[in-house]
Design a protein around this motif. Sequence first.
Motif, PDB file in Angstrom:
ATOM      1  N   GLN A 165      -6.457   5.230  14.833  1.00 44.68           N
ATOM      2  CA  GLN A 165      -7.137   6.522  14.946  1.00 44.68           C
ATOM      3  C   GLN A 165      -6.194   7.590  15.503  1.00 44.68           C
ATOM      4  O   GLN A 165      -6.171   8.730  15.026  1.00 44.68           O
ATOM      5  N   ASP A 185     -13.224  13.286   5.137  1.00 40.94           N
ATOM      6  CA  ASP A 185     -12.390  12.860   4.016  1.00 40.94           C
ATOM      7  C   ASP A 185     -12.660  13.662   2.748  1.00 40.94           C
ATOM      8  O   ASP A 185     -11.748  14.051   2.029  1.00 40.94           O
ATOM      9  N   GLY A 241      -9.374   9.058   3.541  1.00 41.22           N
ATOM     10  CA  GLY A 241     -10.064   7.770   3.545  1.00 41.22           C
ATOM     11  C   GLY A 241      -9.098   6.632   3.270  1.00 41.22           C
ATOM     12  O   GLY A 241      -9.101   5.608   3.955  1.00 41.22           O
ATOM     13  N   ASP A 242      -8.256   6.806   2.251  1.00 42.20           N
ATOM     14  CA  ASP A 242      -7.251   5.781   1.936  1.00 42.20           C
ATOM     15  C   ASP A 242      -6.257   5.635   3.083  1.00 42.20           C
ATOM     16  O   ASP A 242      -5.845   4.516   3.422  1.00 42.20           O
ATOM     17  N   PRO A 284       0.841  -1.202   0.000  1.00 36.37           N
ATOM     18  CA  PRO A 284       0.000   0.000   0.000  1.00 36.37           C
ATOM     19  C   PRO A 284       0.873   1.248   0.000  1.00 36.37           C
ATOM     20  O   PRO A 284       2.070   1.177   0.274  1.00 36.37           O
ATOM     21  N   GLN A 288      -5.362   1.191   9.514  1.00 40.43           N
ATOM     22  CA  GLN A 288      -6.050   0.098  10.202  1.00 40.43           C
ATOM     23  C   GLN A 288      -5.358  -1.238   9.960  1.00 40.43           C
ATOM     24  O   GLN A 288      -5.424  -2.141  10.804  1.00 40.43           O
ATOM     25  N   LYS A 289      -4.678  -1.366   8.828  1.00 36.40           N
ATOM     26  CA  LYS A 289      -3.967  -2.607   8.517  1.00 36.40           C
ATOM     27  C   LYS A 289      -2.590  -2.671   9.178  1.00 36.40           C
ATOM     28  O   LYS A 289      -2.127  -3.746   9.547  1.00 36.40           O
ATOM     29  N   ASP A 300      -7.176  -0.659  16.456  1.00 35.68           N
ATOM     30  CA  ASP A 300      -7.969   0.401  15.838  1.00 35.68           C
ATOM     31  C   ASP A 300      -7.761   1.732  16.551  1.00 35.68           C
ATOM     32  O   ASP A 300      -7.773   2.798  15.928  1.00 35.68           O
ATOM     33  N   ARG A 353      -6.750   6.183   6.251  1.00 32.52           N
ATOM     34  CA  ARG A 353      -7.400   5.500   7.378  1.00 32.52           C
ATOM     35  C   ARG A 353      -7.399   3.989   7.159  1.00 32.52           C
ATOM     36  O   ARG A 353      -7.106   3.209   8.081  1.00 32.52           O
ATOM     37  N   ARG A 354      -7.691   3.553   5.941  1.00 33.79           N
ATOM     38  CA  ARG A 354      -7.736   2.119   5.659  1.00 33.79           C
ATOM     39  C   ARG A 354      -6.351   1.478   5.778  1.00 33.79           C
ATOM     40  O   ARG A 354      -6.217   0.369   6.294  1.00 33.79           O
ATOM     41  N   VAL A 355      -5.325   2.181   5.319  1.00 33.56           N
ATOM     42  CA  VAL A 355      -3.965   1.644   5.445  1.00 33.56           C
ATOM     43  C   VAL A 355      -3.551   1.568   6.908  1.00 33.56           C
ATOM     44  O   VAL A 355      -2.980   0.572   7.370  1.00 33.56           O
ATOM     45  N   PRO A 364       0.740   5.944   4.581  1.00 38.05           N
ATOM     46  CA  PRO A 364      -0.409   6.725   5.060  1.00 38.05           C
ATOM     47  C   PRO A 364      -0.076   8.210   5.214  1.00 38.05           C
ATOM     48  O   PRO A 364      -0.944   9.066   5.020  1.00 38.05           O
TER      49      PRO A 364
END
Length: 520
Positions: free
Chosen positions: A239, A257, A222-223, A209, A229-230, A235, A225-227, A212
Amino acid sequence: MAVELQAAQKSANLEDFDPPMKPKRNKFAIACATLASMTSILLGYDIGVMSGAIIYIRRDLHINDVQVEVLMGIINLYSLIGSFLAGRTSDWIGRRYTIVLAGGIFFIGAILMGFSTNYAFLMFGRFVAGVGVGYALMIAPVYTAEVSPTSSRGFLTSFPEVFINAGILLGYISNFAFSRLPQWLGWRLMLGVGIVPSILIALGVLAMPESPRWLVMRGRLGDARRVLQKISDSDQEAQQRLTDIKLATGIPESCNDEVVEVINKQKSGKGVWKEMFITATPAVRHIIVAVISIHFFQQSVGLDSVVLYSPTIFEKAGITSDNQKLLATVAVGFTKTIFILVATFLLDRFGRRPLLLTSYGGLIVSLFTLATCLTVIGHSDKRVKWAVVLSITTVLSSVASFSIGAGPIAWVYCTEVLPLRLRAQGAAMGVVVNRSICALISMTFLSLSKAITIGGAFFLYGTIATIGWIFFFIVIPETRGKTLEEMEASFGSFRAKPKPNDVAKGPNSDKDGNKKPIQS
């Protein structure tokens, strides 16, 4: 009944004092850091393979000592071009595609070197490969630091140095494997095989990916945040990291976002150089001094000379057979690789500062001992067995000492102390210092050895290591356990010794060491 209540209370009290469970290492973050750090194999392979290939290049192309020095060290100057370009390129196209670009450029350089017909052609191939190395050196530590959870950042950001050492070992093994081929063919295959890691790296990186922090700088919350989380341990940490990055980039926490996608286009790194050198705050000035000094001393202690010219050093120590010299260099590669792997597990346990000081202490002892042994051998008419054995031993101990701290910490420390707004260009500046000093050392070793003897050269390197130890003791603060966004608060004063409660603080602690509430 009373006995049972007392037992339960005792058990509860004991649990209160149990140490907190360490978070499991995030496998996805480890995979990303590994793939990105593999880019550093390119530099390591070039260093390792040239140390042996130069024996046959010298004979095949009939070049002198000065041409040898230039050929060995010039790639470090060429890499400056890649490092200068990489900071802006990584802010423009992203960290991930910059890694792909580094592998592609080195691929072309390896092909050119493998098909070289003369010295000029070979130099051109090294120019192209050097640009690719410069890109790789700058971007691998930056990406790795930006995807690493705070709990294992030291472990993961030491990976680039691990793969540099792995590349050196592969280069040494390539030398030994192709040394029995005809002279004109052997060294060309040694250099040309460098296309293999560059292909694997370019393909592997496509599965990663984007960083971040780069995504936030481009407004893609948005992207990001998803990275996060991985690659985060929880979580809540994801954040908190997103909140910290938004704060560092000047984005209001309340922005959603869609809004940030529009308003954050101006975050392109303009004015970074002015902020680093003209309008720098005391904290930023301290950070820049730390970054420059840690890269300067890493290379000025002469360990690249030990790696690049190890066959020459072993020859001075009394080993004359080509195969024996190349086999001895493989031992150097194994030693470097083993000790850098040990260092990766110690960085987050003991911290950066203790390992750095221990590493330079070991270098001081090893370099002065090696210098003494080589001086004794040089002034003796017959073979001095104890000096030969001790010379070989101290070559191994010097690379071990380097790998336990000075090698990995230069990349770990510099990528984590630089604020986000300065990180890409600041890391590029560190690489420029690193490669410039490396070029100076590697391009003068043979001439320096002739001027003041090889023992005298290592006495000089030992003196520089001593100065480095004193400087780091005064200037370098500990950074273990702090988030990248909290790092700037550790600087601004040249008193490197941390306060008693600093080590106990977690990444999200207040000034008293208490946990800050996680903002949702």
